[in-house]
Design an enzyme around this catalytic site. Structure first.
Site, PDB file in Angstrom:
ATOM      1  N   HIS A 439       0.804  -1.225   0.000  1.00 22.73           N
ATOM      2  CA  HIS A 439       0.000   0.000   0.000  1.00 22.73           C
ATOM      3  C   HIS A 439       0.838   1.276   0.000  1.00 22.73           C
ATOM      4  CE1 HIS A 439      -3.549   2.346   0.193  1.00 22.73           C
ATOM      5  NE2 HIS A 439      -4.330   1.415   0.773  1.00 22.73           N
ATOM      6  N   ARG A 440       2.164   1.123  -0.089  1.00 22.29           N
ATOM      7  CA  ARG A 440       2.968   2.355  -0.196  1.00 22.29           C
ATOM      8  C   ARG A 440       2.768   2.921  -1.591  1.00 22.29           C
ATOM      9  NH1 ARG A 440       8.800   0.340   1.702  1.00 22.29           N
ATOM     10  NH2 ARG A 440       8.072  -1.469   0.506  1.00 22.29           N
TER      11      ARG A 440
END
Lengths: 468, 328, 355
Positions: A439-440
């Site tokens: 999710h970065r």
């Protein structure tokens, strides 16, 4: 009183019966050996019958003019009272044979009279069936090579795999290499069932494995962290296992991932019936005969196709350089549960492969993993991965990302389930897909789009492949 | 190791000579075999060296040639009868199958029918009728007889001697079209037992079995097939009755496919017997049914067209293609 | 009809006659011995016919009427001579020492032979007509090569004399001057074919056509048959080559027990020949010239009966052979199909005579 019955003999004239023409003796007469008894008329001539016994005539079994059947009683003699026999030179008592011996010796029993010889054997007289002795092998039966029970049959180069022609055909038609099978028939014969099992194997394991643990199949053995674990009853209460090798790699990778890659997941249920149908129909193609096609092949294509449409998913977060790396080349990792433990080798350039190419590459990857010949190079550079938890009997998983990859797709079991099609509840082959992502750089919108794309691909793979 | 090159005719001549040297009870009998040395010169020079009592120019009656050989066998002699051509063996057929084949049994072993009946057989010499027959199936079918056929000079040299030494009657079928072909002959060591089959060429895809004149054609077919990528294992049956079926079975277990080549018609032929036996023994190894490449079921044709009757390389390879083409 | 050239030394009435070529060299004991032989053979023949009629033999080929032809020839043989019969030469087998029960093994259908031919120097029966004449000639050629003073004797009938093999045997015997005597019992009938159909000329004339001597002898005159046979055999043994002897006789009985002669010949003819009975004429000679007593004749009859009873016992004791014996001696050397067959028979439980 010892009696002998003279049966009307076949006199070699092809007769089955004879008419009594003249009796030359009567009841009560004492007769000598070879004394003329009667004239009988056969179909061809009148024949005089000499007495086979010396003794007293007890009964005549017919009158002049009667037609008697061959081998039926003609005259009964009393031969036992030898003292009463006349003292003629030829009147030595008839050989004291049992009636059964005489019948055996006379060979007249059970035969139809013919011109030359004893006559045609009456085959109806033979009533019992003779069976081969237990354990006796017909002389020219196919001889099997000796088989050592605990080892798989190793086909030596000079003997081709043993099977029957119809089974060979069946194997060929279903893309099964018969020489790779272990025959379960007698003496290692490869049977139709063996081929059927190879044909209808687990979706990601189309071939019967040579070693005991299936590569991505359920871990039904006592294997844990790459070794055989002793049973609850037999093992120590506290067992310490050193963290080494594959175990260490897996632990380190998971720790690294867990603490560096914020992970989120999306999941979806998909009607994959058409994927299953496509795989089944492709297996019938003669030119794809040797290929191990399975739903995993389609799924791999789907993932690559999704990456082509959404390149962002095929990315990694380079914290050191503070950059997001987007690659337009998929090295597709396939999680493999080997006897040594979990490894994730990859197919380099998977996005370049068409269906046949993908199937071949998967075949090679799986074989190497099973044989333990996966190289270090095979395991670096993974960009996207697939983990197949279906064989473990679960619907979905939230997998941990292999470090440096953007997403990993978990595929559950493909099973029949109720589904709504055109407002009707029908039975379809349904699968649950779950995708975990870094999710970065990947957000939920992209992840969902990617997963939906994969889902649509599986829903209608033929259209997707053509459009792709 | 003493080897020399000679024709099959010469090899037979030398083999007969050696057998007659070894055993004074060995006699030769036949039409024109003495002074003329035989119409194919197989017995050339032998009457001069062994005399008229041992190399007998007989009157012209095949039945008598064989029938008197029976009487000589009763007396302890080993006669090598020559039947001048295959098509002329039939007058002797009754003596062969009713007497020669059965007298050992009829006499409960007292009579030893040790004799050899040499028959030049098969076609390919451009002759007139009755000179190109393949009568071997009749004799193979008859219990009490043994039937062999050499395909090379070396085999001819050794097999004629082994046949003479054997105590059962041997029908010795000589491929007359090969009489003048040369080959290496080992004068010291026989290549095999009289009733052994030999693998002439190793291969992996198809087993090709033949005997007599067909062997050369079979080997040529294998060479051609190799160029096309098919590996044929060629077996020389050598013994037609009894068949050395073990050697053939071992090959079939390897290849899974068998073709038999023979000049006789396929009907009730040696090939039929070979395939039947092999199917029984090697069923689980079969990738295709066995095929026969044979003469057609017609009287042997006028020899102007005999090359289209006798099996050719093309017809053998066609059969090979067919067995290769079966789904397996 | 009887040819004038027939050699005869004893008439049907038992009276001696002169012959320009031959004279009897036999003494009383020897003649009585021939009588005994013939009586025993007749008794053997009758007993065998009875046995067949009682279902104990598949078949019997009777020699009734031909006793003198066979005993006369049989007793002229030297011990080392070798005989080649058809299937009716029971009298020759007797002279060669073959036990009576062995003669019947063929007809009992337990053997295709019945005795050891090398031991008795009497070949196994040959049912294919005429084949044995070639075997005899070949054997004679072997005698020549051995330089032995021995002869082969080939027996055949008037019917067989038409067979190619017989004529080829004549060719070979003549061309190689083989020490073989061809003994043809012309019993006037080949089943239902009279001998006049077999040959337009007296059979013994054929020999002249092939280049060796032929002689016709009264086949019912044991004295004449003996002398003619002896001379031919003696000649053959010392390089005189082949002779054809035509023993002119009659088949009193049927061709075999399956045959019915009333279909093709008239009883009157049989009666004529019965008056030429070989045994009766010798008996008359023995009575008249040698004063042989009834007791002596009775003793012979008793001996014949004893032989017949023993024969009956032996035949009834001939049981069905174990089927596995069919494989014995099919080949002299081991053979894979023989082993296979034996094994199959054992596996199926056939061997042991069970069925």
């Amino acid at each position: 009183m010892s009696e002998e019955i003279f049966l009307l003999p076949d006199v070699g004239e092809g007769l089955t019966e004879a008419e009594i023409v003249t009796w030359k003796v009567q009841v009560g007469d004492v007769v000598t050996l070879n004394q003329p008894l009667v004239d009988i008329e056969t179909a061809k001539a009148t024949v005089e019958l000499p007495s086979p016994y010396a003794g007293t005539v007890v009964a005549l079994h017919g009158n002049v003019g009667d037609v008697l059947e061959v081998h039926k009683p003609l005259i009964t003699f009393d031969v036992g009272g030898a003292g009463g026999a006349p003292a003629e030179a030829t009147s030595a008592p008839a050989p004291a044979k049992e009636a059964s011996d005489k019948q055996e010796g006379s060979v007249g029993e059970g035969r139809e009279a013919v011109l030359i010889g004893y006559g045609v054997a009456n085959e109806d007289a033979v009533v019992t069936r003779k069976h081969r002795r237990q354990g006796a092998t017909p002389a020219a039966a196919p001889v099997a090579p000796p088989v050592v029970a605990s080892e798989p049959v190793v086909t030596s180069p000079s003997v081709a795999p043993r099977s029957t022609p119809p089974v060979r055909l069946y194997a060929k038609q279903n893309g099964v290499d018969i020489s790779s099978l272990t025959g379960t028939g007698r003496d290692g014969l490869i049977t139709r069932v063996d081929v059927e099992q190879a044909v209808g194997g687990a979706p990601t394991a189309p071939r019967a494995p040579r070693v005991s643990a299936p590569i991505t199949g359920p871990n039904t053995t006592s294997r844990f962290v790459g070794r055989e674990l002793e049973s609850w009853a037999s093992g120590p209460k506290e067992e310490r296992i050193p963290v080494k090798g594959v175990l260490r790699s897996m632990a380190e990778a998971m720790v690294q991932s867990a603490f560096t890659q914020p992970r989120a997941a999306v999941w979806v249920r998909v009607d994959a019936t058409r994927t299953m149908e496509l795989v089944a129909s492709l297996k019938q193609q003669p030119n794809l005969g040797d290929l191990r096609l399975s739903p995993l092949t389609i799924i791999a294509l789907a993932v690559c196709d999704a990456a082509r449409h959404f390149p962002g998913i095929n990315s990694s977060f380079d914290a050191a350089a503070n950059e997001v790396i987007v690659r337009r080349n998929v090295n597709l990792g396939i999680a493999a549960n080997t006897p040594r433990g979990l490894i994730v080798p990859n197919i380099k350039g998977a996005d370049q492969l068409d269906l046949v190419g993908m199937a071949s590459a998967l075949q090679v990857l799986v074989d190497k993993a099973r044989e333990g010949t996966t190289t270090p190079n095979d395991m670096i550079g993974t960009t996207l991965s697939i983990t197949n938890v279906g064989p473990f009997g679960v619907d979905a998983a939230i997998p941990i990302l292999p470090p440096g990859t953007g997403a990993i797709l978990a595929v559950g079991q493909i099973a029949k389930a109720p589904w709504v099609v055109d407002d009707q509840v029908v039975v379809r082959q349904v699968v649950e897909l779950a995708m975990a992502f870094d999710h970065r750089q990947v957000d939920g919108a992209m992840a969902s789009a990617v997963l939906s794309h994969i889902g649509r691909f599986l829903h209608d793979p033929a259209a997707a492949i053509i459009a792709g | 190791m003493a080897t020399t090159t000679m024709t099959m005719a010469k090899a037979l001549n030398e083999g007969l000579r050696r057998a007659m040297d070894k055993n004074p009870k060995v006699l030769l009998m036949g039409e024109d075999i003495g002074r003329l040395g035989g119409v194919f010169r197989i017995t050339d020079g032998l009457q001069k060296d062994f005399g008229e009592d041992r190399v007998v120019d007989s009157p012209l009656a095949e039945s008598a040639i064989v029938g008197t050989a029976v009487g000589l066998a009763i007396r302890g002699y080993r006669t090598v009868c020559e039947i001048q051509f295959d098509g002329f063996v039939y007058p002797a057929f009754d003596q062969i199958v009713s007497q020669v084949a059965k007298l050992h049994k009829r006499s409960d072993g007292a009579y030893v029918m040790a004799m050899v009946i040499r028959i030049p057989f098969q076609g390919g010499i451009g002759a007139i009728e009755h000179h190109s027959e393949s009568p071997e199936p009749y004799f193979a079918q008859t219990a009490g007889l043994r039937v062999v056929s050499p395909s090379t000079p070396n085999d001819a040299y050794w097999m004629i001697q082994q046949s003479i030494e054997h105590d059962d009657p041997v029908i010795f079928c000589e491929p007359k079209s090969r009489y003048w072909e040369k080959g290496e002959v080992d004068l010291e060591t026989p290549p095999a037992g009289l009733f052994d089959a030999l693998v002439r060429r190793e291969g992996t895809d198809v087993t090709l079995v033949g005997y007599g004149a067909s062997m050369k054609t079979a080997l040529r077919a294998a060479e051609t097939a190799a160029v096309e990528g098919t590996s044929i294992e060629v077996i020389d049956a050598r013994s037609i009755a009894p068949l050395d079926i073990e050697v053939m079975a071992k090959s079939l277990e390897k290849t899974g496919r068998v073709v038999v080549v023979q000049e006789s018609p396929h009907t009730a032929s040696i090939g039929s017997e070979i395939i039947s036996e092999l199917t029984q023994r090697c069923f689980y190894s079969l990738k295709a049914p066995g095929l026969r490449v044979s003469g057609y079921h017609v009287p042997y044709p006028p020899t102007r067209i005999e090359e289209d009757y006798r099996p050719t390389v093309d017809r053998i390879l066609d059969a090979v293609d067919r067995v290769m083409g079966f789904e397996s | 009809m009887i040819d004038e050239e027939l050699v005869q030394l004893l008439t049907p009435e038992g009276e001696r006659v002169e012959n320009s070529e031959y004279e009897s060299t036999l003494n009383g004991d020897e003649i009585f011995g021939f009588y005994r032989d013939m009586v025993i053979m007749r008794r053997l023949d009758n007993e065998s016919t009875s046995l067949q009629r009682q279902g104990q033999l598949a078949l019997w080929a009777p020699m009734q009427g031909q006793e003198a032809a066979q005993i006369g020839a049989g007793r002229a043989l030297a011990p080392m001579d070798f005989t080649f019969p058809t299937y009716r030469e029971h009298g020759i087998a007797w002279c060669r020492g073959v036990p009576p029960e062995n003669m019947l093994r063929l007809f009992r259908a337990v053997s295709n032979g019945g005795w050891d031919p090398q031991k008795y120097r009497h070949s196994v029966p040959t049912v294919v007509l005429g084949s044995q004449t070639l075997h005899a000639v070949g054997y004679a050629m072997g005698i020549q090569r051995d330089g032995a003073e021995e002869a082969a004797m080939a027996f055949f009938g008037d019917g067989a004399s038409s067979q190619g093999d017989v004529l080829e045997a004549f060719v070979w015997a003549a061309s190689f001057n083989a020490p073989v005597v061809f003994f043809c019992q012309n019993n006037q009938w080949g089943i239902s074919t009279p001998s006049t159909v077999q040959s337009k000329i007296p059979l013994y004339h054929r020999a002249h056509g092939f280049g060796f001597p032929g002689v016709r002898v009264d086949g019912n005159d044991v004295l004449a048959v003996y002398e003619v046979s002896k001379r031919a055999l003696d000649s053959a043994r010392v390089g005189g080559g082949p002779t054809l002897i035509e023993a002119y006789t009659y088949r009193i009985g049927a061709h075999t027990t399956s045959d019915d002669p009333t279909r093709y010949r008239i009883d009157a003819e049989v009666e004529v020949w019965k008056h030429r009975d070989p045994v009766e004429r010798v008996k008359a000679l023995l009575v008249r010239e040698y004063k042989v007593k009834n007791a002596d004749f009775d003793a012979v009859a008793a001996e014949a009966d004893t032989m017949a009873l023993k024969l009956r016992e032996d035949v009834l004791a001939m049981s069905r052979p174990d089927p596995i014996t069919m494989f014995d001696d099919a080949y002299a050397a081991p053979h894979p199909l023989i082993e296979e067959g034996r094994r199959e028979m054992i596996d199926l439980g056939i061997s042991g005579g069970q069925l």
